[in-house]
Design an enzyme around this catalytic site. Structure first.
Site, PDB file in Angstrom:
ATOM      1  N   TYR A   1       1.718   4.735  10.152  1.00 18.45           N
ATOM      2  CA  TYR A   1       1.148   5.464   9.012  1.00 18.45           C
ATOM      3  C   TYR A   1       0.060   6.429   9.450  1.00 18.45           C
ATOM      4  O   TYR A   1      -1.003   6.493   8.836  1.00 18.45           O
ATOM      5  CB  TYR A   1       0.554   4.470   7.999  1.00 18.45           C
ATOM      6  CG  TYR A   1       1.607   3.785   7.162  1.00 18.45           C
ATOM      7  CD1 TYR A   1       2.267   4.492   6.159  1.00 18.45           C
ATOM      8  CD2 TYR A   1       1.942   2.462   7.375  1.00 18.45           C
ATOM      9  CE1 TYR A   1       3.235   3.887   5.392  1.00 18.45           C
ATOM     10  CE2 TYR A   1       2.921   1.840   6.601  1.00 18.45           C
ATOM     11  CZ  TYR A   1       3.561   2.561   5.608  1.00 18.45           C
ATOM     12  OH  TYR A   1       4.519   1.959   4.856  1.00 18.45           O
TER      13      TYR A   1
ATOM     14  N   ASP B   1       7.614 -12.358  -4.107  1.00 19.63           N
ATOM     15  CA  ASP B   1       7.233 -11.969  -2.750  1.00 19.63           C
ATOM     16  C   ASP B   1       5.793 -12.443  -2.523  1.00 19.63           C
ATOM     17  O   ASP B   1       4.840 -11.799  -2.955  1.00 19.63           O
ATOM     18  CB  ASP B   1       7.354 -10.446  -2.609  1.00 19.63           C
ATOM     19  CG  ASP B   1       6.974  -9.958  -1.219  1.00 19.63           C
ATOM     20  OD1 ASP B   1       6.533 -10.795  -0.396  1.00 19.63           O
ATOM     21  OD2 ASP B   1       7.113  -8.750  -0.956  1.00 19.63           O
TER      22      ASP B   1
ATOM     23  N   LYS C   1       3.044 -13.044   6.755  1.00 22.39           N
ATOM     24  CA  LYS C   1       1.623 -12.809   7.040  1.00 22.39           C
ATOM     25  C   LYS C   1       0.840 -14.033   7.553  1.00 22.39           C
ATOM     26  O   LYS C   1       0.705 -14.179   8.749  1.00 22.39           O
ATOM     27  CB  LYS C   1       0.966 -12.156   5.830  1.00 22.39           C
ATOM     28  CG  LYS C   1       1.524 -10.716   5.628  1.00 22.39           C
ATOM     29  CD  LYS C   1       0.501  -9.739   5.148  1.00 22.39           C
ATOM     30  CE  LYS C   1       0.926  -8.309   5.405  1.00 22.39           C
ATOM     31  NZ  LYS C   1       1.853  -7.744   4.399  1.00 22.39           N
TER      32      LYS C   1
ATOM     33  N   TYR D   1       4.638  -3.432  -3.364  1.00 21.11           N
ATOM     34  CA  TYR D   1       4.927  -3.155  -1.951  1.00 21.11           C
ATOM     35  C   TYR D   1       5.692  -4.340  -1.381  1.00 21.11           C
ATOM     36  O   TYR D   1       5.242  -5.484  -1.496  1.00 21.11           O
ATOM     37  CB  TYR D   1       3.636  -2.938  -1.149  1.00 21.11           C
ATOM     38  CG  TYR D   1       3.932  -2.744   0.327  1.00 21.11           C
ATOM     39  CD1 TYR D   1       4.375  -1.510   0.818  1.00 21.11           C
ATOM     40  CD2 TYR D   1       3.835  -3.803   1.223  1.00 21.11           C
ATOM     41  CE1 TYR D   1       4.699  -1.338   2.147  1.00 21.11           C
ATOM     42  CE2 TYR D   1       4.150  -3.638   2.566  1.00 21.11           C
ATOM     43  CZ  TYR D   1       4.584  -2.398   3.022  1.00 21.11           C
ATOM     44  OH  TYR D   1       4.909  -2.241   4.340  1.00 21.11           O
TER      45      TYR D   1
HETATM   46  C1  LIG Z   1       3.017  -6.919   4.273  1.00 20.74           C
HETATM   47  C2  LIG Z   1       3.971  -7.199   3.188  1.00 20.74           C
HETATM   48  C3  LIG Z   1       5.364  -7.109   3.387  1.00 20.74           C
HETATM   49  C4  LIG Z   1       5.967  -6.624   4.678  1.00 20.74           C
HETATM   50  O1  LIG Z   1       5.695  -7.470   5.749  1.00 20.74           O
HETATM   51  P1  LIG Z   1       5.875  -6.944   7.251  1.00 20.74           P
HETATM   52  O2  LIG Z   1       5.646  -8.160   8.074  1.00 20.74           O
HETATM   53  O3  LIG Z   1       4.854  -5.879   7.460  1.00 20.74           O
HETATM   54  O4  LIG Z   1       7.274  -6.441   7.354  1.00 20.74           O
HETATM   55  C5  LIG Z   1       6.194  -7.450   2.336  1.00 20.74           C
HETATM   56  N1  LIG Z   1       5.692  -7.868   1.163  1.00 20.74           N
HETATM   57  C6  LIG Z   1       4.379  -7.957   0.929  1.00 20.74           C
HETATM   58  C7  LIG Z   1       3.876  -8.445  -0.387  1.00 20.74           C
HETATM   59  C8  LIG Z   1       3.462  -7.624   1.932  1.00 20.74           C
HETATM   60  O5  LIG Z   1       2.147  -7.688   1.698  1.00 20.74           O
END
Ligand SMILES: *Cc1c(COP(=O)(O)O)cnc(C)c1O
Length: 421
Positions: free
Chosen positions: A18, A240, A269, A146
């Site tokens: 980015y 998510d 994460k 996101y």
């Molecule tokens: C960071 C994130 C992703 C993507 O994860 P990556 O390991 O960077 O591919 C997907 N969903 C949410 C809610 C996120 O915060």
């Protein structure tokens, strides 16, 4: 160029995320981490306010995770997960299904959050195909959302964040709606579903907090509405929790605060305590059941090379030990209370639009950020690692941060925003 020799030699060959590479201010060479601190090559130490993109929930180099990693490294750092299984992954799968609510009990491991969401999308679409229902291939996702950077996940991000117009024709088209926060947005969703439910495989949402979209909060009632909407129209609900999972919002998983169970949940994460890449897509029993059949094409058609990497799973098991044995959720509550007290004075500073805190997430939202590079540099001058984006300056520290370290972070934000660049 000053700095270590690897910096000048390697920088011309690196492409940063980015980043407009023509105008980028030079990244900081980093040599070590410990606890909530990042040590730079020139000897400076920064207090880390964002736990390396929300991963290092126990601080860096936690001795318990390090020990588990070293033992696993000596025994079996990796083995393929096709036809072979191993203790770290099976133990972890069992523990995740015990921790997750309801019958979320089938774990598919991958190595990033984006791929975990991709797998969730494939699961949802194939769920309907396996059951002989055709035409349900689209998702309902939300503005401000996101879900990752791969093509399939960009398509379910906020239309601007996901660059839907730039990549028109490449990205699949889904339904992007407003979160159901009030009567108008609830009605709009009802109408959308009444019209289009026959095309919809699943509703996809980040529960309670849209993270990368700007740390935007919504309440548990919105999630209960979505669970009910999905049930009434017979579509799946995917949560998510790549960002919100593992304590960040104040409960181990955000969905607990709404008392709902999604059909599929994604985790990453903080899953391995911020050490080794790992992600998981976890499905409920009825979702898994749709894949049981005599037809080989009804199997889940996915399998990353490094899936269920033993080293990553060992780190994740050690991270779960720490959640079980140390008072992480109490620490999150204390961090929230301290941030609420110490960020609240920012509300009266010029250009501040909002101050909000949930769990261990503290946000100061500005009208605008004029000179982003200058703002970032001023924070580093204050001895802190804080990464504002869009119009927000935010903190998502490790849960093990000390009150003194946290006060240094909030103090730096107050100081810099009192005299904004
Ligand atoms: C960071 C994130 C992703 C993507 O994860 P990556 O390991 O960077 O591919 C997907 N969903 C949410 C809610 C996120 O915060």
């Amino acid at each position: 160029m000053s700095g270590p020799d690897w910096l000048g030699a390697g920088l011309p060959h690196i492409w940063l995320p980015y980043t407009q590479m023509r105008t980028v201010s030079p990244p900081l060479p980093t040599v070590a981490t410990e606890g909530c601190r990042i040590r730079l090559a020139d000897g400076r130490e920064l207090v880390d306010g964002i736990a390396s993109w929300w991963t290092a929930c126990h601080g860096y180099n936690h001795p318990h995770i390090r020990q588990a990693a070293m033992a696993q490294l000596a025994r079996m750092p990796h083995v393929m997960f096709g036809g072979l299984v191993h203790e770290p992954a099976l133990r972890l799968a069992r523990r995740l299904s015990d921790l997750l609510p309801g019958d979320l009990e089938r774990v598919f491991f991958t190595d990033s959050g984006s791929v975990a969401v991709e797998v969730a999308i494939k699961m949802a679409v194939q769920y309907w195909l396996n059951r002989g229902v055709r035409g349900r291939s689209r998702l309902v996702a939300f503005r401000g959302g996101y879900h990752g950077d791969t093509l399939a996940t960009m398509a379910v991000c906020d239309p601007e964040e996901g660059m839907h117009s730039l990549f028109a024709g490449v990205l699949p088209e889904h339904f992007i709606a407003d979160l159901p926060r009030d009567d108008a947005s609830r009605d709009a969703l009802e109408r959308l579903m009444a019209r289009e439910a026959g095309q919809v495989a699943a509703i996809l949402v980040e529960p309670l907090v849209q993270g990368a979209g700007g740390m935007l909060f919504h309440d548990a009632a919105s999630l209960r509405f979505l669970r009910d909407l999905a049930d009434r129209h017979g579509v799946l609900l995917i949560l998510d929790e790549v960002f919100t999972g593992f304590g960040r919002t104040g409960s181990l998983f955000a969905c607990e605060q709404a008392g709902i169970v999604p059909d599929i949940i994604t985790l990453s994460k903080a899953l391995s305590g911020g050490t080794v890449p790992l992600a998981a897509t976890v499905a409920r029993r009825h979702v898994f059941a749709a894949f049981l059949s005599d037809d080989p094409l009804h199997a889940l058609m996915h399998g990353p090379t490094f899936m269920a990497n033993p080293l990553a799973c060992a780190c994740a098991n050690a991270s779960l030990d720490l959640f079980a044995g140390e008072p992480r959720l109490e620490q999150v509550a204390a961090i929230g209370a301290q941030m609420r007290a110490e960020l609240e004075p920012c509300r009266h500073l010029p250009g501040v639009r909002d101050v909000r805190v949930m769990g261990a997430i503290g946000v100061v939202e500005l009208e605008r950020i004029g000179d982003m590079n200058r703002l970032k540099a001023r924070l580093v001058e204050q001895g802190v690692w804080v990464r504002p984006f869009r119009t927000i300056v935010y903190l998502t520290p490790s849960f093990t941060i000390t009150p003194g370290e946290l006060a240094k972070l909030t103090g730096a934000i107050r100081t810099v925003l009192a005299d904004p660049p």
